[in-house]
Design an enzyme around this catalytic site. Sequence first.
Site, short mmCIF file in Angstrom:
data_model
loop_
_atom_site.label_atom_id
_atom_site.label_comp_id
_atom_site.label_asym_id
_atom_site.label_seq_id
_atom_site.Cartn_x
_atom_site.Cartn_y
_atom_site.Cartn_z
CG HIS A 422 -1.95 -1.07 1.24
ND1 HIS A 422 -2.81 -1.31 0.17
CD2 HIS A 422 -2.25 -2.01 2.18
CE1 HIS A 422 -3.58 -2.36 0.47
NE2 HIS A 422 -3.25 -2.80 1.68
CG ASP A 459 -2.75 -8.47 0.68
OD1 ASP A 459 -1.96 -8.78 1.58
OD2 ASP A 459 -3.81 -7.82 0.88
CG HIS A 461 -6.45 -5.51 1.74
ND1 HIS A 461 -5.80 -6.30 2.66
CD2 HIS A 461 -7.67 -5.23 2.27
CE1 HIS A 461 -6.58 -6.49 3.72
NE2 HIS A 461 -7.72 -5.84 3.50
CG ASP A 548 -4.78 -10.20 3.31
OD1 ASP A 548 -4.60 -10.68 2.17
OD2 ASP A 548 -4.47 -9.03 3.60
ZN ZN Z 1 -3.96 -7.31 2.72
#
Ligand code: ZN
Length: 621
Positions: A422, A459, A461, A548
Amino acid sequence: MAGDGTRAGWVGEPVPERDILEGFDRLIAANRLFGAERNPSVLKKSGKGTAFLVRKHPSHHRMLSAWRALFACRVAPEEFLGLLSPEVLGLTHGDGLLLFGGDRVLYDCQILRGDEAVGHLTLELYRERDRIVPFLPFPTRPGRRVVYIEGISLTRQSTGYASALFRRYERLFHDLGFHLFRLKASLSVGKYYWAKEGFDCSDRTRFQEMRDRLWDQVRRLGLPVSEQEVRRLTHMSDVAAFRKDLKVPVWRDAEGYYTFERDAAHPEEVLFPLGKAFLLCSEPWDGHKVIYTDTPRRTAFIWSEGYLSHGTPAGHPEGGKRLTALREAIRREGLLESLIVMEPYVPPMEALHAVHDPAYLEAFREAVERGDRYFATRDCAIGAGSYPAALLAAGGVMAGIDAVFSGRSDNAFCAVRPPGHHAARANAMGFCFVNNVAVGAVYARSACGVARVCILDWDVHHGNGTQEIFEEDPETLFVSIHEHPSFCYPGTGRRMEKGKGAGLGATLNVPLPPHAGDRDMIEAFEREVVPAIEAFRPDLILLSAGFDAHRDDAIADLECTEKAYIHMTRRVLELADRHCGGRVVSVLEGGYRGDSLVASALAHIKTLQGREATPCSSAGG
Ligand SMILES: [Zn+2]
């Protein structure tokens, strides 16, 4: 332990114990099998340099039990002697003896050219019981099989014989299930030679002291070498190859020992490349080299205690426990025996500035030093050790890339934290400060001659930071498969985000609806991700491996299991085999529930090692 009975080649079914006992008897009758006294108080050094006393052989029962422990009876005694003494570069072995001393088996021979003795070799084979790789921060499992190179001496140096012989031995002992070569690198030339052959210094404190001395030497000689260059040396073979472009003077004595300072005993000046000169002048060290044992692929595991020093408050999902749990599981599963455990290094700031705004990194450093509780956003909690840990995480990916490009491993898993995907050029968010995978991609390009890098981010996200960093770069394919941004942090990663400018088309976002599971993930992966990577033909594949998307991880709503990670890992390896010599560097991102993170990461690592034998059933392309 996996793989013990599954090796290819000549090592097959166990030899019946009766045949092994008869083999002992034939060798005894031929005066080729004895006992060896290894007690130092009665040790006799013979003229040949053999550091043991030859005695009568022990009982057959004891010999057989040693044979079982070392070889699982997969080779017969005479066959083993034959395999140890191949003709290499015109040299053969004479007077080859097998000796039993306590729990060890020794091999001792003369090295011959025709009838003339030109050298001597002694090996000890044993199972090591105690902690054997001192730099591992946790005790290793007992029972590693070790080949101790007690000594190899040749009257003439630089014949290439030892190299050629030990390459054969590496294969042989690999097939026999051995784990390590050990030795004491003591001779002047020997220290450089063994380092060049891939032997590392076993005592890490010692290694760091040597690196400090190298830095002192660099300063004393006023050489154009930066401290960072010295600091990123993590293996003796790095030292041996260090700055070949810089020739420095060393002084030689009559016996061939070297020093950096000229004195009466060392009158002869010789010029050598810096790393070689340094090793020739260094003190003896204990070395070891991993013999890659029971996995089809050699996987490096990058890990450091330093990653635990990024402290986050209790209750924060991204805590050090994630890594300690994974490390403990790796130990418990016995994976350490086949992973190449490597340390990260602190990267030079230039490597970080190639990705991040220097002012941003400086603000991060200052926030940590001021004692702030978070940086940039509330979820980016920081503590006293956060800045160095974040740098070390990027350095972990660089060390993984070094391992893969130096040939020390086929692929690598970097168990780093804090995560990175991120983090954008000048922005921290989502527990991320430095974009580890992005620093790795740029480093691979500048240091390893790589042109086209694929970063695959699975991931749960969206890897918004990585996307932002590379969105205008046509040479970096960024592929992210994640939960749909309408439902999931950080709210980016829609299909229409495809890159910008020259990089248009080099970004692929594959959002999945909430509650998608293995089937949906694998289908989307096969339908879109595989063809995109195939078409791009990367020179290196980097993975932003978050775990995740697991159904047990409450941070998001996907419902995958280890199965999806195993499938994707296998397919990535196939793609890497086709396009980039199998080079995959996998970097840990998210994964916040201890047990599902551990189970998924273990499955991923085992697959990287090539442990899963069954082919991928849904392989479509
Ligand atoms: Zn993540």
